[in-house]
Design a protein around this motif. Structure first.
Motif, PDB file in Angstrom:
ATOM      1  N   GLU A  55       0.828  -1.207   0.000  1.00  0.00           N
ATOM      2  CA  GLU A  55       0.000   0.000   0.000  1.00  0.00           C
ATOM      3  C   GLU A  55       0.861   1.256   0.000  1.00  0.00           C
ATOM      4  O   GLU A  55       0.565   2.233  -0.694  1.00  0.00           O
ATOM      5  CB  GLU A  55      -0.922  -0.007   1.222  1.00  0.00           C
ATOM      6  N   LEU A  66       2.274   1.737  -3.469  1.00  0.00           N
ATOM      7  CA  LEU A  66       1.255   2.215  -4.395  1.00  0.00           C
ATOM      8  C   LEU A  66       0.994   3.698  -4.215  1.00  0.00           C
ATOM      9  O   LEU A  66       0.769   4.435  -5.189  1.00  0.00           O
ATOM     10  CB  LEU A  66      -0.038   1.410  -4.199  1.00  0.00           C
ATOM     11  N   ILE A  67       1.017   4.160  -2.962  1.00  0.00           N
ATOM     12  CA  ILE A  67       0.864   5.604  -2.713  1.00  0.00           C
ATOM     13  C   ILE A  67       2.052   6.365  -3.289  1.00  0.00           C
ATOM     14  O   ILE A  67       1.898   7.462  -3.869  1.00  0.00           O
ATOM     15  CB  ILE A  67       0.721   5.866  -1.200  1.00  0.00           C
ATOM     16  N   CYS A  88       3.689   5.608  -5.907  1.00  0.00           N
ATOM     17  CA  CYS A  88       3.593   5.616  -7.374  1.00  0.00           C
ATOM     18  C   CYS A  88       2.357   6.331  -7.882  1.00  0.00           C
ATOM     19  O   CYS A  88       2.095   6.312  -9.098  1.00  0.00           O
ATOM     20  CB  CYS A  88       3.607   4.178  -7.892  1.00  0.00           C
ATOM     21  N   HIS A  89       1.596   6.967  -6.998  1.00  0.00           N
ATOM     22  CA  HIS A  89       0.364   7.624  -7.417  1.00  0.00           C
ATOM     23  C   HIS A  89       0.670   8.778  -8.375  1.00  0.00           C
ATOM     24  O   HIS A  89       1.599   9.574  -8.160  1.00  0.00           O
ATOM     25  CB  HIS A  89      -0.380   8.141  -6.193  1.00  0.00           C
ATOM     26  N   LYS A  90      -0.095   8.859  -9.483  1.00  0.00           N
ATOM     27  CA  LYS A  90       0.041   9.890 -10.510  1.00  0.00           C
ATOM     28  C   LYS A  90       1.404   9.864 -11.196  1.00  0.00           C
ATOM     29  O   LYS A  90       1.864  10.876 -11.715  1.00  0.00           O
ATOM     30  CB  LYS A  90      -0.213  11.287  -9.925  1.00  0.00           C
ATOM     31  N   CYS A  91       2.018   8.728 -11.227  1.00  0.00           N
ATOM     32  CA  CYS A  91       3.278   8.557 -11.950  1.00  0.00           C
ATOM     33  C   CYS A  91       3.015   7.796 -13.247  1.00  0.00           C
ATOM     34  O   CYS A  91       2.136   6.927 -13.292  1.00  0.00           O
ATOM     35  CB  CYS A  91       4.308   7.798 -11.103  1.00  0.00           C
ATOM     36  N   SER A 107       9.590   6.928  -4.903  1.00  0.00           N
ATOM     37  CA  SER A 107       8.792   8.021  -5.448  1.00  0.00           C
ATOM     38  C   SER A 107       9.684   9.144  -5.967  1.00  0.00           C
ATOM     39  O   SER A 107       9.436   9.731  -7.031  1.00  0.00           O
ATOM     40  CB  SER A 107       7.836   8.546  -4.380  1.00  0.00           C
TER      41      SER A 107
END
Length: 223
Positions: free
Chosen positions: A22, A25-26, A28-31, A63
């Motif tokens: 989790e 995934l946060i 990689c958000h909007k990548c 990130s």
């Protein structure tokens, strides 16, 4: 998924991948997908200097590396647009056309030229075997993945396909005509009269008049 590939090559230093999924995934958000995959490949190959080589980076480190990759790609795009603007001598660089726009323009061009859609094909080589059956002037449009007929074919009547039943009927008709012709030849040979060769008869020999000769002989004798 790229993260699964990363964890198989470089396991996390603390905890297990399921517990940290989790958080990653946060991170990689909007990548973009390209940036994530590029960073994962660089991490596995050890090309990032400030990243660990024996275990996976933390979500924050991952990130940061992904966003650096996105900034690098954006700079390359801006440089390409600037070079295009300089080459074209335009005050503003022309916006790149998306795939949907290019496909729509190609389809509009086919309609303007009156070309009929023949069939779809994934590639030019996939339809190479059917190319010999196409009419002259047909073209393959790669962005649409389809063959189009010559100009004006859209307004012409579509040729009817020849079915196997039509070919069989034509073959039977041809064989019947050939058989009828052969029967006619045999019938003519059977009933044609044979030439007769009669022996020639010699004309009768001319008969000589014997009586007058004998009579003249007796007339010369006097009694």
């Amino acid at each position: 998924m790229a993260l699964g590939k990363l964890f198989r090559a470089l396991p996390p230093r603390r905890a297990n991948p399921e517990e940290l999924m989790e958080s990653y995934l946060i991170a990689c958000h909007k990548c973009t997908k390209h940036a994530i995959e590029a960073v994962v490949i660089k991490l596995i190959r050890g090309e990032l200097k400030d990243m660990p080589k024996a275990w996976a980076p933390s979500p924050a480190e991952l990130s940061s590396a992904i966003r650096d990759e996105m900034d690098f790609v954006q700079r390359q795009v801006d440089l390409a647009a600037e070079r295009q603007m300089i080459e074209d001598k335009r005050p503003v660089a022309a916006a790149p056309r998306l795939f949907e726009q290019r496909a729509a323009d190609a389809k509009a061009k086919m309609e303007a030229e009156g070309r009929r859609l023949l069939f779809e094909a994934d590639s030019f080589n996939a339809a190479a075997s059917s190319r010999r059956n196409l009419r002259p002037g047909s073209i393959y449009v790669g962005i649409l993945g389809a063959w189009y007929g010559p100009e004006g074919s859209l307004y012409q009547p579509e040729p009817q396909p020849v079915t196997e039943a039509d070919m069989q009927a034509a073959y039977q008709a041809e064989m019947a005509a050939a058989d009828a012709e052969m029967q006619e030849i045999l019938r003519a040979d059977m009933f044609e009269p044979e030439p007769t060769t009669e022996p020639e008869i010699d004309p009768p020999a001319e008969q000589t008049d014997v009586a007058p000769a004998q009579q003249s002989a007796f007339e010369e004798v006097e009694f």
